[in-house]
Design an enzyme around this catalytic site. Structure first.
Site, short mmCIF file in Angstrom:
data_model
loop_
_atom_site.label_atom_id
_atom_site.label_comp_id
_atom_site.label_asym_id
_atom_site.label_seq_id
_atom_site.Cartn_x
_atom_site.Cartn_y
_atom_site.Cartn_z
N ARG A 46 0.85 -1.18 0.00
CA ARG A 46 0.00 0.00 0.00
C ARG A 46 0.89 1.23 0.00
O ARG A 46 1.77 1.39 0.85
CB ARG A 46 -0.89 0.03 1.24
N ASP A 79 -3.35 4.64 -3.02
CA ASP A 79 -4.63 5.15 -2.51
C ASP A 79 -5.21 6.23 -3.41
O ASP A 79 -6.43 6.39 -3.50
CB ASP A 79 -4.43 5.72 -1.10
N LEU A 100 -14.00 5.79 8.29
CA LEU A 100 -13.91 6.37 9.62
C LEU A 100 -12.87 5.62 10.44
O LEU A 100 -13.19 4.81 11.31
CB LEU A 100 -15.28 6.30 10.31
N GLY A 147 -7.47 8.06 10.29
CA GLY A 147 -7.66 8.99 9.19
C GLY A 147 -9.10 8.90 8.73
O GLY A 147 -9.69 7.81 8.74
N MET A 167 -11.74 8.27 19.50
CA MET A 167 -13.16 8.52 19.70
C MET A 167 -13.70 7.79 20.92
O MET A 167 -14.51 8.36 21.69
CB MET A 167 -13.95 8.11 18.45
N GLY A 172 -12.30 1.67 11.22
CA GLY A 172 -12.34 1.25 12.62
C GLY A 172 -13.48 1.83 13.42
O GLY A 172 -14.18 1.12 14.16
N GLY A 200 -16.23 3.24 12.23
CA GLY A 200 -17.49 2.82 11.63
C GLY A 200 -17.86 1.39 11.99
O GLY A 200 -19.03 1.06 12.15
#
Length: 405
Positions: free
Chosen positions: A96, A153, A212, A215, A287, A331, A333
């Site tokens: 990636r 990406d 979500l 990043g 979060m 993550g 989400g």
């Protein structure tokens, strides 16, 4: 005949992921997964055997120094690959790479010239690109002669119309590559294919996908292709993130440098490492930490994040000319029902009706059967995309010519 294996690498600032895939009629199937987390401090290796259904966790200790953390983590990973070499023959490594710039619009075989050009993009993705590129040399030395493939990406978003890619800057800068590239393309690629396979009634329609994770970005899909996205030239733009600022008046940057005496380096560190949820709350960029806190600063950071998501849902719905479905992934989400509920409620004006029970159970549908706007939670799988793209490239004329050379 030995299985032809593709090994994927997804290297970040605090973790290193590696997957081993074999090919099947249904596409790549992951047989092993390695994840080293905790960089640059205490390193922990989690290994999953997807065939046997087992998982082990090993403490690797503290790196010799912060600078050596990532090379040491990769050395541990390569040692594990050596130990499981009996699974088959590695035919390619697929990496990636966050930023491909204007030149790399599809997966590519990496040589010295490509690697040198990709390094020139490091200033546009300082939190990602150096880590993405670092394993390539080390893998090359450990497994000489095996093709290494870069998957970008940014490439997924090149289907956007030109007016969605340009900034309001002098034309010469636009022609010199100062464009809105967008990121998280491997994740959006996976979700687009997942919709095509499992939700064909939605796949050809107008969909907003919210990535979500630490990043954060959103992408507007039409017929499975990117029409608009929230990130720009760099991964700072768009929605507020764990420690990155998201969209910001450029005048703020000028003011900090020209009027308040901050150096460009100080401002870059602030925007990439000390802003976002961490900056607003002064507590944490995670979060879950903020939702668990009873401090008003934590609540304000969560409110700010949800508000910005709501505004961006509206912006992308306008870019699509309407919206037929929303997908939450990444993550946050996938694992934070309280946040999902708030985001679905932000979409009530578009017809979303939260199904509280389904949301608690993790979906896939988060809305009721009467909801005019379906909202789904679908886990993403960037590593599977890395493997699929590698197998496709090896099967192409370019790949066959390389293997014969």
């Amino acid at each position: 005949m030995a299985e032809k294996l593709v090994v994927t690498f997804n290297a970040g600032s605090s973790s290193l992921r590696c997957g081993i895939f074999r090919q099947s009629e249904a596409g790549p199937v992951q047989v092993r997964n390695f994840h080293i987390r905790g960089l640059p401090d205490e390193m922990v290796l989690t290994e999953k055997d997807l065939v046997a259904g087992t998982q082990t966790e090993t403490e690797l200790g503290t790196p010799t120094s912060a600078d050596s953390a990532h090379p040491e983590a990769l050395a541990h990973m390569l040692a594990r690959l050596d130990e499981v070499s009996g699974l088959g023959t590695i035919v390619a490594f697929s990496h990636r790479i966050v930023h491909g710039g204007a030149d790399y619009l599809a997966p590519i075989l990496i040589d010295d010239d490509v690697l040198a050009q990709l390094k020139t993009l490091e200033p546009l993705a300082p939190s990602h690109q150096p880590h993405n590129l670092r394993p390539i040399r080390q893998v090359q030395e450990h497994y000489p002669g095996i093709p290494q493939i870069g998957c970008f990406d940014t490439a997924f978003h090149r289907t956007q119309p030109r007016h969605a890619q340009i900034f309001g800057l002098p034309r010469a800068l636009t022609e010199d590559g100062i464009l809105r590239y967008g990121f998280h393309g491997l994740s959006y690629d996976y979700i687009a294919h997942k919709l095509e396979r499992s939700y064909p009634d939605l796949a050809a329609k107008r969909i907003i996908v919210a990535q979500l994770g630490r990043g954060v970005s959103m992408c507007a899909l039409k017929n499975g292709q990117s029409i608009a996205t929230t990130m720009g030239l760099t991964a700072l733009d768009g929605l507020p993130m764990g420690v990155r600022c998201g969209a910001l008046d450029p005048g703020v940057v000028l003011h900090l440098i020209m009027d308040r005496g901050h150096s460009p380096e100080e401002v870059r560190d602030m925007l990439y490492e000390r802003s976002g949820l961490l900056g607003v709350s002064g507590i944490s960029g995670e979060m879950n930490d903020l939702l668990a806190s009873d401090r008003t600063e934590a609540a304000e950071a969560v409110d700010y994040f949800v508000y910005q998501c709501g505004r961006n849902f509206g912006s992308l719905a306008a870019a699509l000319g309407g919206v037929d479905g929303v997908v939450l992934t990444g993550g946050m989400g996938e694992h934070i029902p309280d946040l999902r509920a708030r985001l679905v409620n932000e979409l009530a004006w578009l017809g979303a009706d939260l199904d509280e029970s389904a949301n608690r159970d993790g979906g896939p549908y988060l809305t009721t059967s009467q909801s005019r706007l379906p909202v789904l939670m679908l886990p993403t799988d960037e590593e599977r995309v890395l493997a699929r793209r590698a197998y496709d490239l090896l099967a192409s004329d370019v790949g066959r010519d390389y293997m014969r050379a």
